[in-house]
Write a protein that holds these residues in place. Structure first.
Motif, short mmCIF file in Angstrom:
data_model
loop_
_atom_site.label_atom_id
_atom_site.label_comp_id
_atom_site.label_asym_id
_atom_site.label_seq_id
_atom_site.Cartn_x
_atom_site.Cartn_y
_atom_site.Cartn_z
N ALA A 10 0.82 -1.22 0.00
CA ALA A 10 0.00 0.00 0.00
C ALA A 10 0.85 1.27 0.00
N ARG A 11 1.71 1.37 -0.97
CA ARG A 11 2.52 2.59 -1.08
C ARG A 11 1.66 3.76 -1.55
N THR A 12 2.03 4.92 -1.08
CA THR A 12 1.37 6.14 -1.55
C THR A 12 1.42 6.21 -3.07
N CYS A 13 0.30 6.61 -3.66
CA CYS A 13 0.19 6.68 -5.11
C CYS A 13 -0.18 8.10 -5.53
N ARG A 14 0.43 8.57 -6.61
CA ARG A 14 0.16 9.95 -7.05
C ARG A 14 -0.20 10.05 -8.53
N ARG A 15 -0.25 8.93 -9.22
CA ARG A 15 -0.68 8.94 -10.63
C ARG A 15 -1.76 7.87 -10.78
N VAL A 63 -4.30 20.98 -4.15
CA VAL A 63 -3.40 20.10 -3.39
C VAL A 63 -2.05 19.99 -4.10
N VAL A 64 -1.04 19.57 -3.32
CA VAL A 64 0.28 19.30 -3.91
C VAL A 64 0.56 17.81 -3.76
N LEU A 65 0.62 17.12 -4.89
CA LEU A 65 0.94 15.69 -4.88
C LEU A 65 2.37 15.51 -5.37
N GLY A 66 3.22 14.97 -4.51
CA GLY A 66 4.60 14.70 -4.93
C GLY A 66 5.44 15.95 -4.98
N GLY A 67 5.45 16.68 -3.88
CA GLY A 67 6.25 17.91 -3.84
C GLY A 67 7.73 17.67 -4.08
N SER A 119 -3.94 5.35 -2.79
CA SER A 119 -4.27 6.66 -2.26
C SER A 119 -3.04 7.44 -1.83
N CYS A 120 -3.27 8.70 -1.59
CA CYS A 120 -2.21 9.60 -1.12
C CYS A 120 -2.81 10.54 -0.07
N MET A 121 -2.31 10.44 1.15
CA MET A 121 -2.72 11.41 2.16
C MET A 121 -2.11 12.76 1.79
N ILE A 122 -2.86 13.82 2.05
CA ILE A 122 -2.40 15.15 1.61
C ILE A 122 -2.53 16.17 2.73
N GLY A 123 -1.35 16.54 3.24
CA GLY A 123 -1.33 17.64 4.21
C GLY A 123 -1.13 18.97 3.50
N ALA A 124 -0.54 18.92 2.31
CA ALA A 124 -0.24 20.14 1.55
C ALA A 124 -1.45 20.49 0.69
N LEU A 125 -2.43 21.09 1.34
CA LEU A 125 -3.62 21.50 0.59
C LEU A 125 -4.06 22.88 1.07
N VAL A 167 14.27 10.72 1.20
CA VAL A 167 13.35 11.36 0.25
C VAL A 167 13.00 10.37 -0.86
N TYR A 168 11.71 10.25 -1.16
CA TYR A 168 11.30 9.34 -2.22
C TYR A 168 11.82 9.83 -3.57
N TYR A 169 11.95 8.90 -4.53
CA TYR A 169 12.51 9.26 -5.83
C TYR A 169 12.02 8.28 -6.89
N CYS A 177 10.27 5.03 -5.74
CA CYS A 177 10.99 4.31 -4.69
C CYS A 177 10.85 5.05 -3.36
N VAL A 178 10.53 4.28 -2.33
CA VAL A 178 10.27 4.87 -1.02
C VAL A 178 11.24 4.28 -0.01
N PRO A 179 12.29 5.03 0.34
CA PRO A 179 13.26 4.49 1.31
C PRO A 179 12.63 4.38 2.70
N LYS A 180 12.85 3.25 3.33
CA LYS A 180 12.41 3.05 4.71
C LYS A 180 13.62 2.62 5.55
N ARG A 181 13.65 3.11 6.78
CA ARG A 181 14.71 2.71 7.69
C ARG A 181 14.58 1.23 8.00
#
Ligand SMILES: Cc1cc2nc3c(=O)[nH]c(=O)nc-3n(C[C@H](O)[C@H](O)[C@H](O)COP(=O)(O)O)c2cc1C
Length: 191
Positions: A10-15, A63-67, A119-125, A167-169, A177-181
């Protein structure tokens, strides 16, 4: 699928692609938030669903998706979200409302993922504009948006980058790609 596998998937999706999501489906996701934990069981949150294509397009402009992505890496017009859920609540009274918001958002995110919707949660709105668009009643404020739809991009977990960046890339194949610790780096106390 077990919950860990679902969380990995369930990775964040923006497209996004495909049909707009039905109001019934979006309401079923809100129902998952409804039965989720809530501090003191106060259940102060309220929800808005946006399924009308023109309203979705208007929401998308607020909204800003993928800042952290380049403009070329962000969604094209045909990849804009196919639905939104907006989490509303009274003006912040305590930190609990933020926790309730996160829990509700995660319930929605996972329930959607289980149904094959990303889905993508969006705080930047633009909260004021979103409130105006949705005609949010007096006394309620916008806490978080969630954009939804069927994915039109591949995503995967990755290691933190050599410089430690999280930072994702996008990789060379345009996979998000979503880096996780690592577990051993975050689980710091075992007694
Ligand atoms: C509270 C919260 C707010 C977020 N706001 C945004 C946002 O405004 N725009 C966006 O593109 N992604 C947003 N995200 C998504 C994060 O960028 C994403 O969770 C992070 O890159 C890790 O990716 P993952 O969800 O696939 O693990 C938000 C996530 C959370 C939890």
């Amino acid at each position: 699928m077990n919950i860990h596998d679902l969380l990995v998937q369930a990775r964040t999706c923006r497209r996004f692609t495909g049909d707009y999501l039905s109001p019934e489906f979006l309401a079923s996701l809100v129902d998952c938030a409804r039965v989720s934990p809530s501090a003191r069981n106060d259940q102060v949150l309220r929800f808005a669903i946006v399924s009308d294509p023109a309203a979705c397009e208007r929401m998308n402009s607020l909204v800003v998706l993928g800042g952290a992505l380049t403009p070329e890496q962000r969604a094209k017009f045909h990849q804009h979200p196919r639905g939104f859920i907006v989490i509303l609540g009274p003006e912040k009274t305590s930190d609990f409302i933020m926790m309730d918001t996160g829990i509700a958002a995660q319930s929605i995110h996972l329930a959607a993922a289980e149904a094959g919707v990303d889905s993508c949660m969006i705080g930047a709105l633009n909260k004021k504009e979103v409130a105006a668009l949705l005609n949010v009643p007096e006394g309620l404020t916008v806490y978080l948006g969630i954009a939804l739809g069927r994915a039109d991009e591949k995503r995967r977990l990755a290691e933190p980058r050599p410089d430690g960046s999280l930072v994702y890339y996008r990789d060379g194949d345009d996979v998000h790609c979503v880096p996780k610790r690592k577990l051993e780096d975050i689980l710091i106390i075992r007694r």
